[in-house]
Scaffold this motif. Structure first.
Motif, short mmCIF file in Angstrom:
data_model
loop_
_atom_site.label_atom_id
_atom_site.label_comp_id
_atom_site.label_asym_id
_atom_site.label_seq_id
_atom_site.Cartn_x
_atom_site.Cartn_y
_atom_site.Cartn_z
N SER A 1 -66.39 52.55 16.82
CA SER A 1 -67.53 52.50 15.90
C SER A 1 -67.19 53.16 14.58
CB SER A 1 -68.74 53.19 16.53
OG SER A 1 -69.17 52.47 17.65
N LYS A 2 -66.42 54.25 14.63
CA LYS A 2 -66.05 54.95 13.40
C LYS A 2 -65.16 54.06 12.53
CE LYS A 2 -63.83 59.07 11.46
NZ LYS A 2 -63.56 58.34 10.24
N GLU A 3 -64.22 53.35 13.14
CA GLU A 3 -63.36 52.46 12.37
C GLU A 3 -64.16 51.33 11.74
OE1 GLU A 3 -59.09 52.76 14.66
OE2 GLU A 3 -60.72 51.69 15.66
N LEU A 4 -65.11 50.79 12.50
CA LEU A 4 -65.97 49.74 11.94
C LEU A 4 -66.81 50.28 10.79
CD1 LEU A 4 -67.22 47.88 15.12
CD2 LEU A 4 -65.98 46.87 13.21
N LYS A 5 -67.37 51.47 10.97
CA LYS A 5 -68.21 52.06 9.92
C LYS A 5 -67.37 52.37 8.69
CE LYS A 5 -72.27 53.45 8.67
NZ LYS A 5 -73.28 52.45 8.33
N ASP A 6 -66.16 52.87 8.89
CA ASP A 6 -65.27 53.15 7.75
C ASP A 6 -64.94 51.87 7.00
OD1 ASP A 6 -65.25 55.83 8.39
OD2 ASP A 6 -63.26 55.80 9.30
N PHE B 1 -66.78 49.13 6.95
CA PHE B 1 -68.02 48.72 6.29
C PHE B 1 -68.22 49.51 4.99
CE2 PHE B 1 -72.57 49.17 5.51
CZ PHE B 1 -72.99 47.84 5.54
N ASN B 2 -68.00 50.81 5.07
CA ASN B 2 -68.21 51.67 3.90
C ASN B 2 -67.27 51.35 2.74
OD1 ASN B 2 -70.36 53.03 5.05
ND2 ASN B 2 -69.07 54.62 5.93
N LEU B 3 -66.10 50.80 3.03
CA LEU B 3 -65.19 50.40 1.96
C LEU B 3 -65.81 49.31 1.09
CD1 LEU B 3 -61.70 50.18 3.72
CD2 LEU B 3 -62.45 51.88 2.04
N TYR B 4 -66.59 48.44 1.71
CA TYR B 4 -67.20 47.33 0.99
C TYR B 4 -68.58 47.67 0.44
CZ TYR B 4 -63.50 44.35 2.78
OH TYR B 4 -62.28 43.79 3.04
N ASP B 5 -69.28 48.61 1.05
CA ASP B 5 -70.62 49.00 0.61
C ASP B 5 -70.50 49.97 -0.57
OD1 ASP B 5 -73.33 49.55 0.36
OD2 ASP B 5 -73.41 50.78 2.19
N LEU B 6 -70.19 49.42 -1.73
CA LEU B 6 -69.86 50.25 -2.89
C LEU B 6 -71.03 51.10 -3.37
CD1 LEU B 6 -67.75 47.65 -4.91
CD2 LEU B 6 -66.92 49.48 -3.40
N ASP B 7 -72.25 50.59 -3.30
CA ASP B 7 -73.39 51.37 -3.78
C ASP B 7 -74.04 52.20 -2.68
OD1 ASP B 7 -74.79 49.49 -2.30
OD2 ASP B 7 -75.80 48.58 -4.03
N LYS B 8 -73.45 52.14 -1.48
CA LYS B 8 -73.86 52.96 -0.32
C LYS B 8 -75.34 52.76 0.04
CE LYS B 8 -69.72 54.49 -0.25
NZ LYS B 8 -68.81 53.53 0.33
N ASN B 9 -75.82 51.51 -0.08
CA ASN B 9 -77.20 51.23 0.28
C ASN B 9 -77.33 50.63 1.68
OD1 ASN B 9 -76.22 48.64 -0.10
ND2 ASN B 9 -77.94 47.96 -1.37
N GLY B 10 -76.21 50.59 2.42
CA GLY B 10 -76.24 50.07 3.78
C GLY B 10 -76.11 48.56 3.87
N LEU B 11 -75.79 47.93 2.75
CA LEU B 11 -75.64 46.48 2.71
C LEU B 11 -74.41 46.11 1.90
CD1 LEU B 11 -79.33 45.61 1.76
CD2 LEU B 11 -78.31 45.39 4.05
N ILE B 12 -73.77 45.02 2.27
CA ILE B 12 -72.66 44.49 1.47
C ILE B 12 -73.15 43.21 0.81
CG2 ILE B 12 -70.33 43.55 1.50
CD1 ILE B 12 -69.86 45.18 4.10
N SER B 13 -73.15 43.23 -0.50
CA SER B 13 -73.57 42.05 -1.26
C SER B 13 -72.35 41.22 -1.61
CB SER B 13 -74.28 42.48 -2.55
OG SER B 13 -73.36 43.11 -3.42
N PHE C 1 -72.54 35.02 7.56
CA PHE C 1 -72.88 36.06 8.53
C PHE C 1 -74.22 36.73 8.27
CE2 PHE C 1 -68.31 35.58 8.62
CZ PHE C 1 -68.10 35.42 9.97
N ASP C 2 -74.91 36.29 7.24
CA ASP C 2 -76.20 36.85 6.87
C ASP C 2 -77.29 36.25 7.77
OD1 ASP C 2 -78.45 37.87 5.63
OD2 ASP C 2 -78.31 36.55 3.89
N GLU C 3 -77.54 36.91 8.89
CA GLU C 3 -78.47 36.38 9.89
C GLU C 3 -79.93 36.45 9.46
OE1 GLU C 3 -77.52 38.56 13.41
OE2 GLU C 3 -75.69 37.40 13.77
N GLN D 1 -74.83 45.68 11.28
CA GLN D 1 -74.82 44.88 12.51
C GLN D 1 -74.21 43.50 12.26
OE1 GLN D 1 -75.33 46.07 15.54
NE2 GLN D 1 -75.66 48.03 14.51
N GLU D 2 -74.54 42.90 11.14
CA GLU D 2 -73.97 41.60 10.79
C GLU D 2 -72.46 41.73 10.53
OE1 GLU D 2 -77.95 39.69 8.66
OE2 GLU D 2 -76.62 41.00 7.52
N PHE D 3 -72.07 42.81 9.86
CA PHE D 3 -70.65 43.08 9.60
C PHE D 3 -69.89 43.24 10.90
CE2 PHE D 3 -67.23 46.19 8.86
CZ PHE D 3 -66.51 45.54 7.86
N LYS D 4 -70.51 43.97 11.83
CA LYS D 4 -69.87 44.21 13.14
C LYS D 4 -69.63 42.87 13.86
CE LYS D 4 -70.82 47.06 17.19
NZ LYS D 4 -71.76 48.01 17.76
#
Length: 142
Positions: free
Chosen positions: A75-80, A82-94, A121-123, A132-135
């Motif tokens: 989970s930590k690797e997935l979150k890390d 995800f965080n690389l792509y979530d540049l504005d840190k709002n919990g979403l990747i645009s 992947f945008d459910e 969750q969608e990223f995962k």
């Protein structure tokens, strides 16, 4: 497979057919990842299956395969990731965030291509990929 080779070749800055620790560190810093020396060592150990201190193309491709097994990718690797792509840190990747990160990596994808990637992947139809969608995206090896 061609995409994996292209990414590998971008990371292999000196073109010797192997990714060394410094090239991995450079790639992570290009993504604005503040990986510690221990984290970089851990990644190298996980990827460098023959223990020669370098990641060759086969090891790189084999490592990518762990994304298909949720039990192997923590989970930590997935979150890390995800965080690389979530540049504005709002919990979403645009699409624009995906485009910006891929551009930093030297990829030449258009914004419209990134929008198509996100929409795949945008459910919930909000135009973004949440964790969750990223995962799910990472688990499908898309």
């Amino acid at each position: 497979m061609e995409e994996m080779k292209r990414v590998f070749n971008k990371l292999d800055k000196n073109g010797d057919g192997m990714i060394c620790r410094d090239e991995l560190k450079l790639a992570l810093s290009t993504l604005d990842s503040e990986s510690s020396s221990d984290e970089i060592d851990k990644i190298m150990m996980e990827m460098d299956k023959d223990g020669n201190g370098y990641i060759d193309l086969d090891e790189f491709i084999a490592f990518d395969g762990i994304a298909g097994d949720e039990n192997q990718m923590s989970s930590k690797e997935l979150k890390d990731a995800f965080n690389l792509y979530d540049l504005d840190k709002n919990g979403l990747i645009s699409a624009s965030e995906l485009h910006a990160v891929l551009k930093k990596l030297g990829e030449q994808f258009s914004l419209s291509h990134c929008q198509r990637m996100i929409s795949k992947f945008d459910e919930n139809g909000d135009g973004n990929v949440d964790f969750q969608e990223f995962k799910k995206m990472m688990m499908t090896n898309a």
